[in-house]
Design a protein around this motif. Structure first.
Motif, PDB file in Angstrom:
ATOM      1  N   ALA A  53     -12.871  16.829  -8.382  1.00 43.47           N
ATOM      2  CA  ALA A  53     -12.193  17.652  -7.384  1.00 43.47           C
ATOM      3  C   ALA A  53     -11.778  16.796  -6.202  1.00 43.47           C
ATOM      4  CB  ALA A  53     -13.111  18.781  -6.906  1.00 43.47           C
ATOM      5  N   THR A  54     -10.688  17.204  -5.558  1.00 46.76           N
ATOM      6  CA  THR A  54     -10.243  16.519  -4.346  1.00 46.76           C
ATOM      7  C   THR A  54     -10.590  17.351  -3.116  1.00 46.76           C
ATOM      8  OG1 THR A  54      -8.348  15.637  -3.124  1.00 46.76           O
ATOM      9  CG2 THR A  54      -7.904  17.493  -4.568  1.00 46.76           C
ATOM     10  N   ALA A  55     -11.073  16.666  -2.081  1.00 47.03           N
ATOM     11  CA  ALA A  55     -11.367  17.310  -0.807  1.00 47.03           C
ATOM     12  C   ALA A  55     -10.488  16.715   0.279  1.00 47.03           C
ATOM     13  CB  ALA A  55     -12.848  17.142  -0.461  1.00 47.03           C
ATOM     14  N   SER A  56      -9.292  16.255  -0.122  1.00 45.92           N
ATOM     15  CA  SER A  56      -8.313  15.712   0.823  1.00 45.92           C
ATOM     16  C   SER A  56      -7.158  16.701   0.943  1.00 45.92           C
ATOM     17  CB  SER A  56      -7.788  14.363   0.330  1.00 45.92           C
ATOM     18  OG  SER A  56      -6.786  13.856   1.200  1.00 45.92           O
ATOM     19  N   PRO A  57      -6.614  16.904   2.135  1.00 42.94           N
ATOM     20  CA  PRO A  57      -5.562  17.901   2.326  1.00 42.94           C
ATOM     21  C   PRO A  57      -4.272  17.567   1.582  1.00 42.94           C
ATOM     22  CG  PRO A  57      -6.523  17.247   4.444  1.00 42.94           C
ATOM     23  CD  PRO A  57      -7.019  16.273   3.419  1.00 42.94           C
ATOM     24  N   LEU A  58      -3.649  18.601   1.041  1.00 45.08           N
ATOM     25  CA  LEU A  58      -2.289  18.536   0.528  1.00 45.08           C
ATOM     26  C   LEU A  58      -1.456  19.498   1.373  1.00 45.08           C
ATOM     27  CD1 LEU A  58      -2.951  18.539  -3.318  1.00 45.08           C
ATOM     28  CD2 LEU A  58      -2.153  16.624  -1.936  1.00 45.08           C
ATOM     29  N   GLY A  59      -0.145  19.327   1.339  1.00 48.20           N
ATOM     30  CA  GLY A  59       0.711  20.127   2.198  1.00 48.20           C
ATOM     31  C   GLY A  59       1.525  21.164   1.450  1.00 48.20           C
ATOM     32  N   THR A  60       2.486  21.724   2.168  1.00 44.90           N
ATOM     33  CA  THR A  60       3.382  22.739   1.605  1.00 44.90           C
ATOM     34  C   THR A  60       4.695  22.124   1.139  1.00 44.90           C
ATOM     35  OG1 THR A  60       4.206  23.149   3.851  1.00 44.90           O
ATOM     36  CG2 THR A  60       2.430  24.567   3.061  1.00 44.90           C
ATOM     37  N   GLY A  61       4.894  20.828   1.378  1.00 39.79           N
ATOM     38  CA  GLY A  61       6.149  20.174   1.050  1.00 39.79           C
ATOM     39  C   GLY A  61       6.311  19.868  -0.429  1.00 39.79           C
ATOM     40  N   PRO A  62       7.488  19.373  -0.837  1.00 38.48           N
ATOM     41  CA  PRO A  62       7.785  19.131  -2.255  1.00 38.48           C
ATOM     42  C   PRO A  62       6.911  18.056  -2.905  1.00 38.48           C
ATOM     43  CG  PRO A  62       9.523  18.254  -0.836  1.00 38.48           C
ATOM     44  CD  PRO A  62       8.648  19.094   0.025  1.00 38.48           C
ATOM     45  N   ASN A  63       6.571  17.008  -2.164  1.00 39.86           N
ATOM     46  CA  ASN A  63       5.710  15.977  -2.757  1.00 39.86           C
ATOM     47  C   ASN A  63       4.320  16.524  -3.046  1.00 39.86           C
ATOM     48  OD1 ASN A  63       7.825  14.169  -2.517  1.00 39.86           O
ATOM     49  ND2 ASN A  63       7.114  13.316  -0.587  1.00 39.86           N
ATOM     50  N   SER A  64       3.806  17.306  -2.120  1.00 42.84           N
ATOM     51  CA  SER A  64       2.494  17.926  -2.321  1.00 42.84           C
ATOM     52  C   SER A  64       2.535  18.915  -3.482  1.00 42.84           C
ATOM     53  CB  SER A  64       2.038  18.640  -1.047  1.00 42.84           C
ATOM     54  OG  SER A  64       1.831  17.733   0.010  1.00 42.84           O
ATOM     55  N   PHE A  65       3.635  19.646  -3.602  1.00 43.53           N
ATOM     56  CA  PHE A  65       3.790  20.604  -4.704  1.00 43.53           C
ATOM     57  C   PHE A  65       3.716  19.878  -6.045  1.00 43.53           C
ATOM     58  CE2 PHE A  65       6.460  22.896  -7.762  1.00 43.53           C
ATOM     59  CZ  PHE A  65       5.850  24.162  -7.750  1.00 43.53           C
ATOM     60  N   MET A  66       4.434  18.743  -6.142  1.00 44.30           N
ATOM     61  CA  MET A  66       4.402  17.964  -7.374  1.00 44.30           C
ATOM     62  C   MET A  66       2.994  17.450  -7.661  1.00 44.30           C
ATOM     63  SD  MET A  66       6.269  14.320  -8.214  1.00 44.30           S
ATOM     64  CE  MET A  66       5.308  13.544  -6.933  1.00 44.30           C
ATOM     65  N   VAL A  67       2.319  16.916  -6.642  1.00 42.85           N
ATOM     66  CA  VAL A  67       0.967  16.394  -6.820  1.00 42.85           C
ATOM     67  C   VAL A  67       0.015  17.496  -7.259  1.00 42.85           C
ATOM     68  CG1 VAL A  67      -1.028  15.490  -5.564  1.00 42.85           C
ATOM     69  CG2 VAL A  67       1.216  14.436  -5.270  1.00 42.85           C
ATOM     70  N   ARG A  68       0.174  18.667  -6.661  1.00 44.33           N
ATOM     71  CA  ARG A  68      -0.699  19.789  -7.023  1.00 44.33           C
ATOM     72  C   ARG A  68      -0.558  20.132  -8.505  1.00 44.33           C
ATOM     73  NH1 ARG A  68       0.893  22.550  -3.263  1.00 44.33           N
ATOM     74  NH2 ARG A  68      -0.664  22.058  -1.681  1.00 44.33           N
ATOM     75  N   GLN A  69       0.658  20.116  -9.000  1.00 44.19           N
ATOM     76  CA  GLN A  69       0.893  20.397 -10.425  1.00 44.19           C
ATOM     77  C   GLN A  69       0.271  19.320 -11.312  1.00 44.19           C
ATOM     78  OE1 GLN A  69       5.283  20.900 -10.378  1.00 44.19           O
ATOM     79  NE2 GLN A  69       4.894  22.970 -11.124  1.00 44.19           N
ATOM     80  N   LEU A  70       0.454  18.063 -10.917  1.00 45.57           N
ATOM     81  CA  LEU A  70      -0.069  16.955 -11.719  1.00 45.57           C
ATOM     82  C   LEU A  70      -1.602  16.936 -11.716  1.00 45.57           C
ATOM     83  CD1 LEU A  70       2.424  14.132 -10.681  1.00 45.57           C
ATOM     84  CD2 LEU A  70       2.333  15.349 -12.869  1.00 45.57           C
ATOM     85  N   LEU A  71      -2.209  17.271 -10.588  1.00 45.60           N
ATOM     86  CA  LEU A  71      -3.668  17.340 -10.531  1.00 45.60           C
ATOM     87  C   LEU A  71      -4.191  18.447 -11.438  1.00 45.60           C
ATOM     88  CD1 LEU A  71      -4.375  16.799  -6.723  1.00 45.60           C
ATOM     89  CD2 LEU A  71      -4.821  15.196  -8.581  1.00 45.60           C
ATOM     90  N   ALA A  72      -3.492  19.571 -11.451  1.00 47.42           N
ATOM     91  CA  ALA A  72      -3.900  20.677 -12.324  1.00 47.42           C
ATOM     92  C   ALA A  72      -3.818  20.257 -13.792  1.00 47.42           C
ATOM     93  CB  ALA A  72      -3.026  21.901 -12.068  1.00 47.42           C
ATOM     94  N   GLU A  73      -2.752  19.534 -14.152  1.00 46.15           N
ATOM     95  CA  GLU A  73      -2.604  19.055 -15.534  1.00 46.15           C
ATOM     96  C   GLU A  73      -3.713  18.074 -15.901  1.00 46.15           C
ATOM     97  OE1 GLU A  73       1.262  17.369 -15.832  1.00 46.15           O
ATOM     98  OE2 GLU A  73       2.306  19.266 -15.425  1.00 46.15           O
ATOM     99  N   ALA A  74      -4.191  17.306 -14.909  1.00 50.41           N
ATOM    100  CA  ALA A  74      -5.254  16.330 -15.150  1.00 50.41           C
ATOM    101  C   ALA A  74      -6.639  16.970 -15.137  1.00 50.41           C
ATOM    102  CB  ALA A  74      -5.183  15.218 -14.100  1.00 50.41           C
ATOM    103  N   GLY A  75      -6.711  18.247 -14.765  1.00 44.54           N
ATOM    104  CA  GLY A  75      -8.002  18.923 -14.728  1.00 44.54           C
ATOM    105  C   GLY A  75      -8.761  18.717 -13.432  1.00 44.54           C
ATOM    106  N   VAL A  76      -8.054  18.369 -12.363  1.00 46.33           N
ATOM    107  CA  VAL A  76      -8.671  18.131 -11.063  1.00 46.33           C
ATOM    108  C   VAL A  76      -8.560  19.384 -10.206  1.00 46.33           C
ATOM    109  CG1 VAL A  76      -8.598  16.756  -8.948  1.00 46.33           C
ATOM    110  CG2 VAL A  76      -8.147  15.673 -11.163  1.00 46.33           C
ATOM    111  N   LYS A  77      -9.670  19.828  -9.653  1.00 45.31           N
ATOM    112  CA  LYS A  77      -9.668  20.997  -8.774  1.00 45.31           C
ATOM    113  C   LYS A  77      -9.330  20.578  -7.337  1.00 45.31           C
ATOM    114  CE  LYS A  77     -12.875  23.902 -11.371  1.00 45.31           C
ATOM    115  NZ  LYS A  77     -14.123  24.712 -11.304  1.00 45.31           N
ATOM    116  N   ILE A  78      -8.695  21.479  -6.616  1.00 51.19           N
ATOM    117  CA  ILE A  78      -8.352  21.256  -5.206  1.00 51.19           C
ATOM    118  C   ILE A  78      -9.251  22.158  -4.376  1.00 51.19           C
ATOM    119  CG2 ILE A  78      -6.531  21.408  -3.474  1.00 51.19           C
ATOM    120  CD1 ILE A  78      -4.520  20.994  -5.800  1.00 51.19           C
ATOM    121  N   LEU A  79     -10.055  21.549  -3.498  1.00 49.59           N
ATOM    122  CA  LEU A  79     -11.071  22.291  -2.765  1.00 49.59           C
ATOM    123  C   LEU A  79     -10.667  22.652  -1.338  1.00 49.59           C
ATOM    124  CD1 LEU A  79     -14.240  20.233  -3.794  1.00 49.59           C
ATOM    125  CD2 LEU A  79     -13.251  22.231  -4.937  1.00 49.59           C
TER     126      LEU A  79
END
Length: 312
Positions: free
Chosen positions: A56-82
């Protein structure tokens, strides 16, 4: 398995540029660019998740397009966002990769530089969890105060792994001293080790990393083509582990992969020495291809350890 791998190492978007050499000051040089990729903490998270540990990641992600892409890729990798998202986007890293594979980076900050102590305090941590904090996130005074203050109050059952990062010289000695007193495991490469020693010695003459760390700390020094050293402070033993033979193509993310593999192996029940040995194999795989992605699998790591080198 004893717990989860939880990392506060910030995720940024990287723009790798392959160059023949660094330009002289005021000069210019042409570069070959590759597709932008998530980097930094993204590599660490994906490498740990790929090896089968809850991540799991405990580092902030944002509302912007780069963060959106990262959020999708983390989900595909099985990483939770806390951590809840923040308004804005993650930073960008320009990576200058020379012909010999060495990398120099320039990083702009984004929402990842704004961790919230309140959000971190609300995390539901359990005995056996392993928390990773990178020195790259201690450069900002605000970020350092949040992360170090939180780390100092982690329960005893939580293992804290601290990596020095290439930004080691930008972190004040007072910050290093605070987090090193709590760290269970410290990992740094040759350059980072020398710089950290200079920082501590400059703060207090004669002070070494051993002086600044807890009695049972494990100190790892990554030596590139020479492998790594594992110092078990409690017993005074220093174990040298050779590298596995490989061709250096790109050093981006190699340290992150080494750290993540070591942490994953520890969570799966291996001791510190064997975990570092596995990390050496993973690093040999990563350094042999452009970019830190894709991250190694256990099958690839086992094959390198069996064969003694990276086969292509």
């Amino acid at each position: 398995m004893s717990g989860r791998f939880i990392s506060t190492h910030s995720v940024v978007l990287s723009l790798p540029m392959r160059i023949s050499k660094l330009p002289e000051r005021g000069g210019s040089i042409h570069a070959a660019t590759a597709t932008s990729l998530p980097a930094g903490g993204f590599t660490t998270l994906c490498a740990a998740a790929k090896l089968g540990v809850p991540t799991a990641t405990a580092s902030p992600l944002g509302t912007g397009p780069n963060s959106f892409m990262v959020r999708q890729l983390l989900a595909e990798a099985g990483v939770k966002i806390l951590i809840p998202e923040l308004v804005g986007d993650i930073g960008v890293a320009i990576q200058l990769i020379e012909d010999d594979g060495s990398m120099t980076s320039i990083v702009t900050t984004g929402v990842e530089s704004e961790p919230s102590r309140e959000s971190l305090d609300q995390l539901d941590l359990h005995d056996g969890d392993l928390v990773h904090i990178s020195g790259s996130d201690l450069v900002s005074e605000m970020s350092a105060e949040v992360l170090v203050g939180w780390a100092e109050n982690l329960p005893k059952g939580i293992t804290l792994v601290v990596s020095a990062s290439p930004s080691v010289a930008q972190v004040p000695a007072s910050v290093w001293l605070r987090i090193l007193r709590r760290a269970d495991i410290i990992s740094r490469n040759i350059r980072e080790a020398g710089t950290l020693s200079d920082i501590l010695g400059g703060y207090e003459p004669g002070m070494s990393l051993q002086d600044a760390t807890r009695e049972d700390a494990v100190i790892v020094r990554r030596l590139g083509v020479m492998g790594c050293e594992v110092f078990l402070k409690e017993t005074g033993k220093k174990i040298s582990l050779p590298a596995y033979e490989s061709n250096t193509v790109d050093t981006a993310g190699v340290g992150d992969t080494h750290i993540a593999t070591m942490c994953a192996a520890l969570l799966l029940g291996h001791d510190h020495v064997e975990a570092a040995r596995m990390a050496n194999a993973a690093a040999a795989i990563t350094i042999a291809h452009e970019s830190a992605l894709p991250v190694p699998t256990w099958g690839q790591i086992d094959a390198v350890m069996k064969n003694g080198d990276v086969t292509h």
